[in-house]
Design a protein around this motif. Sequence first.
Motif, PDB file in Angstrom:
ATOM      1  N   UNK A   1       0.854  -1.247   0.056  1.00 35.27           N
ATOM      2  CA  UNK A   1      -0.054   0.206   0.066  1.00 35.27           C
ATOM      3  C   UNK A   1       0.858   1.289  -0.081  1.00 35.27           C
ATOM      4  N   UNK A   2       0.626   2.057  -0.908  1.00 37.73           N
ATOM      5  CA  UNK A   2       1.351   3.327  -1.075  1.00 37.73           C
ATOM      6  C   UNK A   2       0.929   4.214   0.571  1.00 37.73           C
ATOM      7  N   UNK A   3       1.977   5.007   0.701  1.00 31.58           N
ATOM      8  CA  UNK A   3       1.561   5.915   1.978  1.00 31.58           C
ATOM      9  C   UNK A   3       1.011   5.029   3.306  1.00 31.58           C
ATOM     10  N   UNK A   4       1.498   3.949   3.428  1.00 31.92           N
ATOM     11  CA  UNK A   4       0.878   2.857   4.425  1.00 31.92           C
ATOM     12  C   UNK A   4       1.039   3.470   5.750  1.00 31.92           C
ATOM     13  N   UNK A   5       2.198   4.257   6.194  1.00 32.58           N
ATOM     14  CA  UNK A   5       2.391   4.732   7.281  1.00 32.58           C
ATOM     15  C   UNK A   5       1.296   5.829   7.720  1.00 32.58           C
ATOM     16  N   UNK A   6       1.056   6.737   6.863  1.00 28.99           N
ATOM     17  CA  UNK A   6      -0.014   7.686   6.842  1.00 28.99           C
ATOM     18  C   UNK A   6      -1.199   7.188   7.119  1.00 28.99           C
TER      19      UNK A   6
END
Length: 111
Positions: free
Chosen positions: A52-57
């Motif tokens: 998933x792109x930008x998983x942290x956010x």
Amino acid sequence: SDTEFWDKMQAEWEEMARRNWISENQETPGQVTISTIEKGYYFHTENPFKDWPHAFEEGLKKMKEGDLPVTILYLEAAILQEPNDAEAWQFLGITQAENENEQAAIVALQR
């Protein structure tokens, strides 16, 4: 309760693995370590957010919503994408602690 029993079993399993009582080629079903550096933290292998792109956010958003299990999956995905992200490890440790998984919390926070 059943949850406490399985949490205790998981903690004992992780302790045995930490002490090398279990062969390194054996894995807990549904979980895997990503390298010897992360030894001791078991990531969910069936993580739908691993790419998933930008998983942290996304994980931070889910944390604010109080969805701890999904937050953990997003944060694990973020760490799999960037294993040296200290902030992701910190939030993962905090979230694991809030989710009453102390062993995973300790390992994550030590990273």
